[in-house]
Write a protein that holds these residues in place. Structure first.
Motif, PDB file in Angstrom:
ATOM      1  N   GLU A 131      -4.371  -1.888   1.010  1.00 25.80           N
ATOM      2  CA  GLU A 131      -5.434  -1.859   0.004  1.00 25.80           C
ATOM      3  C   GLU A 131      -6.225  -3.151   0.199  1.00 25.80           C
ATOM      4  OE1 GLU A 131      -3.009  -1.319  -3.600  1.00 25.80           O
ATOM      5  OE2 GLU A 131      -1.823  -0.100  -2.230  1.00 25.80           O
ATOM      6  N   ILE A 186       1.269   2.506  15.092  1.00 25.57           N
ATOM      7  CA  ILE A 186       1.826   1.557  14.105  1.00 25.57           C
ATOM      8  C   ILE A 186       3.006   0.830  14.731  1.00 25.57           C
ATOM      9  CG2 ILE A 186       2.954   1.353  11.866  1.00 25.57           C
ATOM     10  CD1 ILE A 186       0.102   2.306  11.621  1.00 25.57           C
ATOM     11  N   GLU A 221       9.877   3.548   4.827  1.00 33.90           N
ATOM     12  CA  GLU A 221       9.511   4.131   6.122  1.00 33.90           C
ATOM     13  C   GLU A 221      10.609   3.967   7.168  1.00 33.90           C
ATOM     14  OE1 GLU A 221       5.732   2.747   7.530  1.00 33.90           O
ATOM     15  OE2 GLU A 221       4.721   3.253   5.665  1.00 33.90           O
ATOM     16  N   ARG A 237      -6.395 -12.331  18.961  1.00 32.58           N
ATOM     17  CA  ARG A 237      -5.521 -11.525  18.089  1.00 32.58           C
ATOM     18  C   ARG A 237      -4.113 -12.119  18.015  1.00 32.58           C
ATOM     19  NH1 ARG A 237      -5.447  -5.105  18.952  1.00 32.58           N
ATOM     20  NH2 ARG A 237      -4.073  -5.223  17.136  1.00 32.58           N
ATOM     21  N   ARG A 254       6.400   8.672   9.196  1.00 30.15           N
ATOM     22  CA  ARG A 254       6.389   7.635   8.156  1.00 30.15           C
ATOM     23  C   ARG A 254       6.079   8.251   6.789  1.00 30.15           C
ATOM     24  NH1 ARG A 254       6.809   2.709  10.127  1.00 30.15           N
ATOM     25  NH2 ARG A 254       6.869   2.663  12.386  1.00 30.15           N
ATOM     26  N   GLU A 260      -8.359  -8.811  12.012  1.00 30.70           N
ATOM     27  CA  GLU A 260      -7.260  -9.708  12.409  1.00 30.70           C
ATOM     28  C   GLU A 260      -7.747 -11.111  12.777  1.00 30.70           C
ATOM     29  OE1 GLU A 260      -4.777  -8.075  15.455  1.00 30.70           O
ATOM     30  OE2 GLU A 260      -4.163  -6.391  14.232  1.00 30.70           O
ATOM     31  N   SER A 306       5.751  -6.113  11.993  1.00 31.52           N
ATOM     32  CA  SER A 306       6.211  -5.103  11.020  1.00 31.52           C
ATOM     33  C   SER A 306       6.665  -3.860  11.775  1.00 31.52           C
ATOM     34  CB  SER A 306       5.102  -4.815  10.011  1.00 31.52           C
ATOM     35  OG  SER A 306       3.982  -4.286  10.668  1.00 31.52           O
ATOM     36  N   GLY A 307       6.549  -2.691  11.151  1.00 32.09           N
ATOM     37  CA  GLY A 307       6.993  -1.453  11.811  1.00 32.09           C
ATOM     38  C   GLY A 307       8.504  -1.451  11.990  1.00 32.09           C
ATOM     39  N   TYR A 348      -0.593  -5.963  22.354  1.00 37.63           N
ATOM     40  CA  TYR A 348      -1.285  -4.705  21.999  1.00 37.63           C
ATOM     41  C   TYR A 348      -2.682  -4.702  22.623  1.00 37.63           C
ATOM     42  CZ  TYR A 348       1.911  -5.235  17.908  1.00 37.63           C
ATOM     43  OH  TYR A 348       2.966  -5.468  17.063  1.00 37.63           O
ATOM     44  N   GLY A 385       6.507  -5.707   3.364  1.00 37.52           N
ATOM     45  CA  GLY A 385       5.577  -4.648   2.960  1.00 37.52           C
ATOM     46  C   GLY A 385       6.158  -3.774   1.854  1.00 37.52           C
ATOM     47  N   ARG A 386       5.257  -3.142   1.087  1.00 36.89           N
ATOM     48  CA  ARG A 386       5.681  -2.314  -0.055  1.00 36.89           C
ATOM     49  C   ARG A 386       6.474  -1.093   0.398  1.00 36.89           C
ATOM     50  NH1 ARG A 386       2.965   1.766  -2.918  1.00 36.89           N
ATOM     51  NH2 ARG A 386       1.227   1.577  -1.469  1.00 36.89           N
ATOM     52  N   THR A 387       6.059  -0.511   1.552  1.00 35.60           N
ATOM     53  CA  THR A 387       6.687   0.738   1.982  1.00 35.60           C
ATOM     54  C   THR A 387       7.641   0.543   3.166  1.00 35.60           C
ATOM     55  OG1 THR A 387       4.793   1.160   3.406  1.00 35.60           O
ATOM     56  CG2 THR A 387       4.741   2.161   1.226  1.00 35.60           C
ATOM     57  N   VAL A 434       2.716  -7.973   7.918  1.00 36.64           N
ATOM     58  CA  VAL A 434       1.343  -7.933   8.423  1.00 36.64           C
ATOM     59  C   VAL A 434       0.629  -9.246   8.101  1.00 36.64           C
ATOM     60  CG1 VAL A 434      -0.767  -6.532   8.474  1.00 36.64           C
ATOM     61  CG2 VAL A 434       1.382  -5.502   7.719  1.00 36.64           C
ATOM     62  N   LEU A 448      -1.174  -5.518   2.024  1.00 39.89           N
ATOM     63  CA  LEU A 448      -1.102  -5.070   3.413  1.00 39.89           C
ATOM     64  C   LEU A 448       0.173  -4.256   3.644  1.00 39.89           C
ATOM     65  CD1 LEU A 448      -2.198  -8.394   5.187  1.00 39.89           C
ATOM     66  CD2 LEU A 448      -3.623  -6.584   4.252  1.00 39.89           C
ATOM     67  N   HIS A 449       0.009  -3.054   4.196  1.00 35.75           N
ATOM     68  CA  HIS A 449       1.171  -2.180   4.396  1.00 35.75           C
ATOM     69  C   HIS A 449       1.568  -2.039   5.869  1.00 35.75           C
ATOM     70  CE1 HIS A 449       0.535  -1.429   0.290  1.00 35.75           C
ATOM     71  NE2 HIS A 449      -0.316  -0.433   0.402  1.00 35.75           N
ATOM     72  N   HIS A 450       0.581  -1.880   6.744  1.00 43.54           N
ATOM     73  CA  HIS A 450       0.890  -1.600   8.146  1.00 43.54           C
ATOM     74  C   HIS A 450       0.122  -2.507   9.090  1.00 43.54           C
ATOM     75  CE1 HIS A 450       1.703   2.530   6.428  1.00 43.54           C
ATOM     76  NE2 HIS A 450       2.843   2.224   7.005  1.00 43.54           N
ATOM     77  N   GLU A 451       0.795  -2.871  10.166  1.00 38.82           N
ATOM     78  CA  GLU A 451       0.113  -3.557  11.260  1.00 38.82           C
ATOM     79  C   GLU A 451      -0.276  -2.464  12.261  1.00 38.82           C
ATOM     80  OE1 GLU A 451       1.411  -7.526  13.164  1.00 38.82           O
ATOM     81  OE2 GLU A 451       2.389  -5.971  14.335  1.00 38.82           O
ATOM     82  N   ILE A 452      -1.563  -2.339  12.539  1.00 37.73           N
ATOM     83  CA  ILE A 452      -1.997  -1.342  13.530  1.00 37.73           C
ATOM     84  C   ILE A 452      -1.972  -2.002  14.899  1.00 37.73           C
ATOM     85  CG2 ILE A 452      -3.936   0.081  14.328  1.00 37.73           C
ATOM     86  CD1 ILE A 452      -4.759   0.512  11.459  1.00 37.73           C
ATOM     87  N   LEU A 473     -10.764  -3.519  13.765  1.00 39.77           N
ATOM     88  CA  LEU A 473      -9.407  -4.066  13.755  1.00 39.77           C
ATOM     89  C   LEU A 473      -9.421  -5.532  14.192  1.00 39.77           C
ATOM     90  CD1 LEU A 473      -6.399  -3.381  13.375  1.00 39.77           C
ATOM     91  CD2 LEU A 473      -6.353  -2.580  15.744  1.00 39.77           C
TER      92      LEU A 473
END
Lengths: 139, 487
Positions: free
Chosen positions: A40, A139, B451, B197, B418, A75, B207-208, B249, B445-447, B137, A110-114, A71
């Motif tokens: 979010e 992800i 996940e 980056r 996920r 970052e 994460s992940g 990445y 992270g919240r999830t 993240v 922040l939920h995910h790192e892409i 992205l």
């Protein structure tokens, strides 16, 4: 004309499906979808205009490259695109004038790192209502 | 539901299946999948066997297009895939055969502490690790490096951070695959955007599925090998799983973009555009190899810095220096990498480019690339599982050299998407459930925990049994997590 997006599940990763009556709306909606995967994200002002350009062999790959730029901007600079003010999207070139704002780190979640915007099932097509794009992010 | 594989699969024996070369006219070699009768049923549920066939079409591929029992669908190459290409035969290098997270890998650190001693302080230990090792993240590293230093990290890997920065022990280098440094790295081939980056991320977990786990040795299957490795039943070890962060990445993303039109230039027909590649001996191939090696070295430095931070935390929590807690490194293995290695192909010793995407090197006893202390038992193979069940330590066996270019499996593989995992966690507290089963977990992270919940993964034990039974690696020990840090 504003578009919309939905996120869908894809094995270990996440897909974004964007629809909009115009290409500009589609690009904006796909960008919002990308941000929604990350979390979010809330802007904190300090607006700046910038130009995103890409060259590729199809509109779908151009959209992928555009999202890759978003992205990187997130970052590297901690900034998010809040609107697309002008867009040229041809078969081989993309030129987008965008407004960015600083990310509000305190209020954003922040939920995910892409890792990357992938080429898998990448699609951009014209529909009866306008345009539809499918993008899968790693992800 | 992913699309199922409908092509041919021939049973060779109890642990191997063939996708015959006759399946597609473009296939240059057979595909071989290592799996037992149970695992093959779940493998056929997605298109990964098709990807094994597609990889068999790559120019210069030798032996077979291989897949380990943890094979599942990936971008272009399947995850769990191994492919060797010979530069003398126009062999190619493909970024999709390495993956986005270049040199994602695992390391295992020994301690001489019994589980009871650690369990008494597990809450404090997990909290301190969580607060000290940057995870999640957008978290930057504790140590900042300027451009010159980052170039040296990309050239020298672990050696730079241990020997120049004092972030580790000299013995860590000896027990890291390739001594934590691939020669031929070219930081000058790493783009500015990749540098930007990743510049603040050396020494961060991410994460992940990345994690740091405090584990207890629950079972020892091979007393001799366990003793050589220093693994004692009931004792504590530390496992770290991470890679080259956003720098890697971006190196992959840049390469896929730059190679988009390269196959056409060299007259290479591809069944899937995500298999983009370039001849190893071409300017484009050399550029990717140089940048990929730089990212691989960055990854080794990344895991090395987190090892340093974790040792510091253990020292503080237990009031004893890490040296006295016996925190030497058992081993560090890469599971997303491409390396030039010597292998026997068709009765001849050849230097080939071994792509391992979600696969671990598993050299057998006696191999000269192993540290002298492990030459009698074979290379340690680290296979992480999910955070509720177990991880395994194996050692490489001769069959790996004879059949799989010295390679083995790398993990469990996901069972749920996920989104499905988040849905399955609704109304539950995964953190509490883990606690009830003896695992203290913290995630940024919240999830994250939802996940990555145990049910989202296949049982890694089944995968380990399959590689053990096929003789490519031998089971040594099983480790169960009691403390977990996730991004």
């Amino acid at each position: 004309m504003k578009g919309s997006y939905e996120l869908f599940e894809h094995t270990a990763d996440i897909g974004i499906r964007a629809i909009a009556p115009t290409l500009q709306g589609l690009v904006e909606a796909a960008g919002e979808g990308l941000y929604a995967v990350i979390g979010e994200l809330l802007p904190a002002g300090d607006p700046r205009e910038s130009l995103i350009e890409a060259e590729a062999d199809s509109p779908a790959v151009l959209l992928r490259d555009y999202l890759g730029e978003l992205l990187l901007t997130f970052e590297r600079d901690g900034r998010i695109v809040t609107s697309v003010s002008a867009l040229e999207l041809g078969d081989e070139k993309l030129k987008a004038s965008v407004q960015t704002e600083r990310l509000d780190k305190a209020r954003s979640r922040l939920h995910h790192e892409i890792k990357a915007v992938t080429y898998h099932e990448l699609d951009l097509r014209e529909t009866e209502e306008g345009f539809e794009a499918t993008i899968i992010v790693d992800i | 539901m992913p699309e199922a594989y409908t092509g041919p699969l021939e049973r060779i024996d109890d642990s191997r299946w063939r996708v015959p070369k006759s399946y597609k006219p473009e296939m240059r070699v057979d595909g071989i999948i290592y799996a037992d009768d149970v695992l093959i049923k779940s493998i056929k549920r997605d298109k990964s066997p098709e990807q094994v066939a597609n990889v068999a079409c790559l120019p210069g591929i030798v032996g077979s297009s291989l897949a380990m029992p943890d094979i599942h669908w990936g971008y272009g190459f399947c995850i769990g895939g191994v492919a060797a290409t010979d530069p003398e035969e126009g062999g190619v290098i493909s970024p999709g055969g390495v993956g986005y997270d270049i040199n994602c890998g695992v390391r295992l650190i020994h301690t001489n502490m019994a589980a009871d001693r650690v369990r008494k302080k597990i809450d404090q230990l997990v909290e301190a690790l969580f607060n000290t090792v940057p995870c999640g993240v957008g978290r930057g590293g504790v140590f900042k490096f300027n451009r010159r230093e980052l170039d040296r990290i990309m050239e020298q890997g672990s050696k730079f951070v241990v020997q120049e920065k004092g972030l580790g022990w000299n013995s860590d280098i000896e027990t890291t695959e390739a001594e934590g440094c691939l020669p031929g790295a070219r930081p000058d081939f790493v783009s500015q955007r990749a540098y930007e980056r990743g510049k603040d991320q050396c020494g961060t977990l991410g994460s992940g599925n990345h994690f740091l786990e405090v584990q207890v040795v629950e079972e020892v299957y091979d007393d001799n090998a366990a003793s050589v490795l220093g693994l004692e039943k009931g004792h504590i070890a530390l496992m770290i799983h991470s890679g080259s962060r956003a720098l890697g990445y971006q190196v992959c993303d840049d390469a896929i973009k730059e190679l988009r039109n390269v196959p056409r230039k060299y007259g290479i027909e591809l069944p899937d555009r995500q298999l983009v590649c370039a001849p190893i001996r071409s300017p484009e191939g050399e550029k990717y190899l140089g940048a990929m090696r730089a990212a691989a070295n960055f990854a080794w430095a990344n895991r090395q810095i987190m090892t340093h931070l974790a040792r510091k935390v253990f020292g503080e929590v237990f009031g004893t220096p890490a040296e006295q807690l016996g925190m030497h490194m058992i081993y560090d293995v890469a599971h997303n990498i491409a390396k030039m290695e010597y292998h026997e192909v068709g009765g001849k010793r050849r230097e080939v480019c071994v792509h391992r995407k979600g696969a671990t090197r598993a050299f057998p006893p006696g191999h000269l690339d192993l540290p002298p202390r492990y030459r009698s038992i074979g290379q340690p193979v680290l296979v992480p599982g999910d955070m509720g069940r177990a991880s395994y330590v194996l050692v490489g066996q001769q069959n790996s050299m004879d059949e799989t270019f010295g390679s083995c499996c790398h993990g469990a593989g996901r069972l749920m998407s996920r989104t499905a995992a988040i849905k399955a966690a609704k109304g539950r507290s995964i953190k509490k459930e883990l606690l009830q089963s003896g695992v203290v977990a913290r995630a940024r992270g919240r999830t994250g925990l939802d996940e990555e919940q145990p049910d989202a993964y296949k049982d890694v034990g089944e995968v380990v049994n399959a590689v053990h039974n096929s003789g490519i690696s031998r089971r040594v020990a099983k480790l169960r997590p009691i403390g977990v840090i996730k991004g």
